[in-house]
Design a protein around this motif. Structure first.
Motif, PDB file in Angstrom:
ATOM      1  N   VAL A 292      52.437  41.128  62.875  1.00 17.31           N
ATOM      2  CA  VAL A 292      53.343  40.682  61.812  1.00 17.31           C
ATOM      3  C   VAL A 292      54.111  39.453  62.281  1.00 17.31           C
ATOM      4  O   VAL A 292      54.742  39.473  63.337  1.00 17.31           O
TER       5      VAL A 292
ATOM      6  N   ASP B   3      46.780  50.705  58.176  1.00 15.25           N
ATOM      7  CA  ASP B   3      47.981  51.054  58.926  1.00 15.25           C
ATOM      8  C   ASP B   3      48.005  50.238  60.210  1.00 15.25           C
ATOM      9  O   ASP B   3      47.031  49.582  60.564  1.00 15.25           O
TER      10      ASP B   3
ATOM     11  N   ALA C  43      46.866  46.639  59.184  1.00 10.95           N
ATOM     12  CA  ALA C  43      47.649  46.214  58.020  1.00 10.95           C
ATOM     13  C   ALA C  43      48.466  44.968  58.331  1.00 10.95           C
ATOM     14  O   ALA C  43      48.551  44.041  57.514  1.00 10.95           O
ATOM     15  N   GLY C  44      49.074  44.934  59.512  1.00 16.19           N
ATOM     16  CA  GLY C  44      49.896  43.785  59.872  1.00 16.19           C
ATOM     17  C   GLY C  44      49.094  42.500  59.922  1.00 16.19           C
ATOM     18  O   GLY C  44      49.538  41.452  59.434  1.00 16.19           O
TER      19      GLY C  44
ATOM     20  N   SER D  61      48.175  41.345  56.380  1.00 13.38           N
ATOM     21  CA  SER D  61      49.325  40.791  55.666  1.00 13.38           C
ATOM     22  C   SER D  61      49.671  39.396  56.173  1.00 13.38           C
ATOM     23  O   SER D  61      50.066  38.530  55.396  1.00 13.38           O
TER      24      SER D  61
ATOM     25  N   GLY E 107      50.262  49.582  53.205  1.00 10.45           N
ATOM     26  CA  GLY E 107      50.276  50.150  54.551  1.00 10.45           C
ATOM     27  C   GLY E 107      50.944  51.505  54.631  1.00 10.45           C
ATOM     28  O   GLY E 107      51.752  51.872  53.781  1.00 10.45           O
TER      29      GLY E 107
ATOM     30  N   ALA F  51      53.148  53.745  57.601  1.00  3.06           N
ATOM     31  CA  ALA F  51      53.827  53.527  58.873  1.00  3.06           C
ATOM     32  C   ALA F  51      54.779  54.677  59.193  1.00  3.06           C
ATOM     33  O   ALA F  51      55.436  55.223  58.305  1.00  3.06           O
TER      34      ALA F  51
ATOM     35  N   LEU G 174      55.659  47.064  59.880  1.00  2.00           N
ATOM     36  CA  LEU G 174      55.174  47.017  58.508  1.00  2.00           C
ATOM     37  C   LEU G 174      56.304  47.058  57.489  1.00  2.00           C
ATOM     38  O   LEU G 174      56.184  46.506  56.388  1.00  2.00           O
TER      39      LEU G 174
ATOM     40  N   ILE H  80      53.631  42.476  52.700  1.00  2.00           N
ATOM     41  CA  ILE H  80      52.986  43.752  52.401  1.00  2.00           C
ATOM     42  C   ILE H  80      53.563  44.264  51.089  1.00  2.00           C
ATOM     43  O   ILE H  80      54.778  44.255  50.885  1.00  2.00           O
TER      44      ILE H  80
ATOM     45  N   THR I  34      54.876  49.767  51.890  1.00  2.00           N
ATOM     46  CA  THR I  34      54.664  50.515  53.129  1.00  2.00           C
ATOM     47  C   THR I  34      55.113  51.947  52.901  1.00  2.00           C
ATOM     48  O   THR I  34      56.249  52.192  52.499  1.00  2.00           O
TER      49      THR I  34
END
Length: 256
Positions: A44, A193, A197-198, A201, A209, A211, A218, A227, A230
Motif C-alpha cells: 500500500v 486479502d 489486495a494492497g 489497489s 479486501g 483484513a 488495507l 480500496i 475492507t
C-alpha cells in the motif's frame, strides 16, 4: 441469513467481537506499517501523512478496536456491525460484476483460513456468469522465488511444495505483470486479502479486501480511496466457521 443470525455466528466463532489477535500485536503492527516494513505494508502506497494516532483512530473507527489509548495488553475486538456492513458492500459489488459478465480475480495470502471463503464465492460467481481470471500455468515471482498458482479459482503463492501464509505484495504484482505482458485486459474486480489486495489497489484496480485488526494497511488504503471496501474480521479461524459468512455474502450478492 439475516444480520442477527450472522452476527451471532461471527461472534460465536470469534471472527468478530472478542478475537484471538491480542492488543499488543495490533499496536505493534501499526508502528511496523508506518515504518513501511515488508510483510506489514501490503504494497500500500501512502498518499497522505499518517502517524500512530491517526492510524489508531482509523482502526477504532473502521475495524472496531477498543478505543482506550491506555489499553495496551489483552483481548482486543473487531466490530460485528462494521464487518457485516462491509460484507454487504462486498456482496453488492461482486453481484453487480457477476451479472454484468465481468472478470473477477480472487487471491489469498491466508490459505489455511480464507482460501475456502474465496473458493466458495468464486465458484458461485462463475456459475452465475462471471469470468474468473485463470491461467493454466504457474507464474514465477521474480526476486521472491516460488510462483503464483490457482487452487479452485483462487490465486495463492506456492513455494517449496506448499502455499505459505504471506503478506507480501510481490505475488500479485507478478501475476498482474504477466497479464499485462500477454496483452490481456486486467480484471474488472479484485477480491483478495493482505498483499494481494494492497498491490492491486496500488495499481488503481477496483479492489475489495478482507483484513484482520492487526493489518492496518488495507484500512488505510480504503481511507485513501484506493480500496473500495475492507472487511474487518479475524482472518485465520478454522475455515468451517466462515460458512455463515459465505452464505450471507452469496445471498446478498444474489448468487445463492
Amino acid at each position: 441469513m439475516d444480520r442477527t443470525s450472522l452476527a451471532q455466528a461471527l461472534e460465536a466463532g470469534h471472527i468478530t467481537g472478542e478475537v484471538g489477535t491480542p492488543r499488543e500485536n495490533n499496536l505493534s503492527h501499526i508502528h511496523r506499517f508506518l515504518a513501511q516494513e515488508k510483510q506489514f505494508d501490503f504494497g500500500v502506497e501512502l498518499t497522505r501523512d499518517w502517524d500512530f494516532d491517526s492510524v489508531f483512530a482509523l482502526m477504532v473507527d473502521r475495524a472496531g478496536l477498543r478505543s482506550e489509548p491506555d489499553f495496551i495488553e489483552g483481548v482486543d475486538t473487531i466490530s460485528t456491525e462494521r464487518c457485516i456492513d462491509a460484507l454487504e458492500q462486498l456482496a453488492v459489488a461482486i453481484g453487480d460484476v457477476t451479472r454484468a459478465g465481468g472478470e473477477i480475480l480472487f487471491a489469498t495470502g491466508h490459505p489455511a483460513g480464507l482460501l475456502p471463503v474465496h473458493m466458495a464465492i468464486a465458484a458461485a460467481a462463475e456459475t452465475h456468469g462471471a469470468q474468473i481470471t485463470h491461467q493454466a500455468s504457474a507464474v514465477p515471482v521474480p526476486g521472491l522465488g516460488g510462483d503464483c498458482r490457482q487452487i479452485n479459482r483462487v490465486w495463492t503463492w506456492h513455494q517449496h511444495g506448499g502455499t505459505p501464509h504471506t503478506h507480501l505484495a510481490e505475488p500479485m504484482h507478478a501475476l498482474l505483470d504477466g497479464i499485462t505482458l500477454r496483452g490481456d485486459q486486467v480484471p474488472d474486480l479484485i477480491v483478495a486479502d493482505h498483499g494481494w489486495a494492497g498491490a492491486a489497489s496500488s495499481r488503481g484496480l477496483r479492489t475489495l479486501g478482507y483484513a484482520d485488526c492487526n493489518d492496518p494497511a488495507l484500512f488505510v488504503a480504503e481511507a485513501q480511496g484506493t480500496i473500495e471496501v475492507t472487511v474487518p474480521l479475524d482472518d485465520d479461524v478454522v475455515p468451517y466457521l466462515y460458512e455463515p459468512l459465505i452464505d450471507f455474502v452469496l445471498e446478498r450478492a444474489g448468487l445463492s
